[in-house]
Design a protein around this motif. Structure first.
Motif, short mmCIF file in Angstrom:
data_model
loop_
_atom_site.label_atom_id
_atom_site.label_comp_id
_atom_site.label_asym_id
_atom_site.label_seq_id
_atom_site.Cartn_x
_atom_site.Cartn_y
_atom_site.Cartn_z
N PRO A 82 67.00 -16.47 -7.15
CA PRO A 82 67.34 -15.06 -6.93
C PRO A 82 66.55 -14.44 -5.78
N LYS A 83 65.39 -14.98 -5.47
CA LYS A 83 64.59 -14.45 -4.37
C LYS A 83 65.34 -14.59 -3.05
N ASP A 84 65.93 -15.75 -2.82
CA ASP A 84 66.66 -15.97 -1.58
C ASP A 84 67.85 -15.02 -1.47
N THR A 85 68.56 -14.85 -2.56
CA THR A 85 69.71 -13.95 -2.57
C THR A 85 69.29 -12.52 -2.29
N LEU A 86 68.24 -12.07 -2.96
CA LEU A 86 67.77 -10.70 -2.77
C LEU A 86 67.25 -10.48 -1.36
N GLU A 87 66.53 -11.44 -0.80
CA GLU A 87 66.02 -11.29 0.56
C GLU A 87 67.17 -11.24 1.57
N GLN A 88 68.20 -12.03 1.35
CA GLN A 88 69.36 -12.01 2.25
C GLN A 88 70.04 -10.64 2.20
N GLU A 89 70.19 -10.11 0.99
CA GLU A 89 70.79 -8.78 0.85
C GLU A 89 69.93 -7.72 1.53
N CYS A 90 68.62 -7.82 1.38
CA CYS A 90 67.72 -6.85 2.00
C CYS A 90 67.73 -6.96 3.52
N GLU A 126 57.35 -13.06 16.48
CA GLU A 126 56.85 -11.77 15.98
C GLU A 126 57.99 -10.97 15.34
N GLU A 127 59.14 -10.92 15.98
CA GLU A 127 60.28 -10.20 15.45
C GLU A 127 60.77 -10.82 14.14
N PHE A 128 60.75 -12.15 14.09
CA PHE A 128 61.16 -12.84 12.88
C PHE A 128 60.24 -12.49 11.70
N PHE A 129 58.93 -12.50 11.95
CA PHE A 129 58.00 -12.18 10.87
C PHE A 129 58.12 -10.72 10.43
N HIS A 130 58.42 -9.80 11.35
CA HIS A 130 58.64 -8.42 10.95
C HIS A 130 59.86 -8.31 10.04
N LEU A 131 60.93 -9.02 10.40
CA LEU A 131 62.14 -9.01 9.58
C LEU A 131 61.88 -9.65 8.22
N ALA A 132 61.18 -10.79 8.20
CA ALA A 132 60.88 -11.49 6.94
C ALA A 132 60.00 -10.61 6.05
N HIS A 133 59.03 -9.92 6.64
CA HIS A 133 58.15 -9.04 5.86
C HIS A 133 58.95 -7.89 5.24
N CYS A 134 59.83 -7.30 6.03
CA CYS A 134 60.66 -6.22 5.52
C CYS A 134 61.53 -6.70 4.36
N ALA A 135 62.16 -7.86 4.53
CA ALA A 135 63.03 -8.40 3.48
C ALA A 135 62.24 -8.71 2.22
N THR A 136 61.05 -9.24 2.37
CA THR A 136 60.21 -9.56 1.21
C THR A 136 59.78 -8.29 0.48
N GLN A 137 59.36 -7.29 1.24
CA GLN A 137 58.93 -6.02 0.65
C GLN A 137 60.08 -5.34 -0.08
N CYS A 138 61.28 -5.45 0.46
CA CYS A 138 62.45 -4.85 -0.16
C CYS A 138 62.85 -5.61 -1.43
N ALA A 139 62.77 -6.94 -1.41
CA ALA A 139 63.25 -7.77 -2.51
C ALA A 139 62.27 -7.86 -3.67
N ALA A 140 60.98 -7.70 -3.42
CA ALA A 140 59.96 -7.90 -4.46
C ALA A 140 60.19 -7.05 -5.71
N PHE A 144 61.13 -8.76 -9.45
CA PHE A 144 60.30 -8.63 -10.65
C PHE A 144 61.01 -7.88 -11.76
N ALA A 145 61.92 -6.99 -11.40
CA ALA A 145 62.73 -6.31 -12.41
C ALA A 145 63.65 -7.31 -13.10
N GLN A 146 64.16 -8.29 -12.36
CA GLN A 146 65.03 -9.31 -12.95
C GLN A 146 64.24 -10.26 -13.85
N LEU A 147 63.00 -10.52 -13.51
CA LEU A 147 62.19 -11.48 -14.26
C LEU A 147 61.70 -10.95 -15.60
N LYS A 148 61.64 -9.63 -15.76
CA LYS A 148 61.14 -9.06 -17.01
C LYS A 148 62.08 -9.25 -18.12
#
Length: 148
Positions: A82-90, A126-140, A144-148
């Motif tokens: 689900p992490k990959d799916t959520l990050e792609q959506e974000c 640098e641009e890739f890491f900014h995008l990856a960071h944004c997607a991770t921050q959005c998906a986290a 965790f809501a799904q895991l509870k």
């Protein structure tokens, strides 16, 4: 223990055995057959292998390709992370669109440089890491809501 026993024991410990004193061969494959040491089959081996091949078709038990276990494994679906799916959506979301826009522009620039000059003067790490960071921050939080 006397001094002579000490020196003879030391001599035996440090002396080098004679090169022609080899231990007799124990076990292993026979060196007397003509096919020994090669990949070729002897007549006897060939006959035995042919008999074995014929007898395998006569209902020998064991795992054969296409057994039931293999079919069951194919039916099982691999779970999607689900992490990959959520990050792609974000990545495609409005929240990360500025970072994605910068990354896409950089990719176009670098691709153009490679096509025109044969090499790139920059990379988009640098641009890739900014995008990856944004997607991770959005998906986290969603993850965790799904895991509870």
């Amino acid at each position: 223990m006397g001094i002579t026993d000490f020196f003879s024991a030391a001599w035996d410990t440090f002396s080098v055995p004679s090169p022609d004193a080899e231990a007799p061969v124990q076990g292993g494959s026979s060196t007397k057959t003509p096919a020994s040491g090669t990949d070729e089959e002897s007549k006897d081996e060939k006959e035995v292998n042919q008999k074995d091949a014929k007898s395998q078709d006569d209902g020998e038990q064991g795992h054969k390709p296409g057994d039931k276990d293999e079919e069951e494994e194919e039916e099982e679906e691999e779970s999607v992370d689900p992490k990959d799916t959520l990050e792609q959506e974000c990545t495609e979301s409005k929240e990360c669109s500025p970072a994605k826009h910068h990354y896409d522009e950089c990719v176009e620039r670098v691709t153009g440089q490679i096509e025109s000059d044969g090499k790139a003067k920059e990379d988009c790490i640098e641009e890739f890491f900014h995008l990856a960071h944004c997607a991770t921050q959005c998906a986290a939080p969603k993850l965790f809501a799904q895991l509870k």
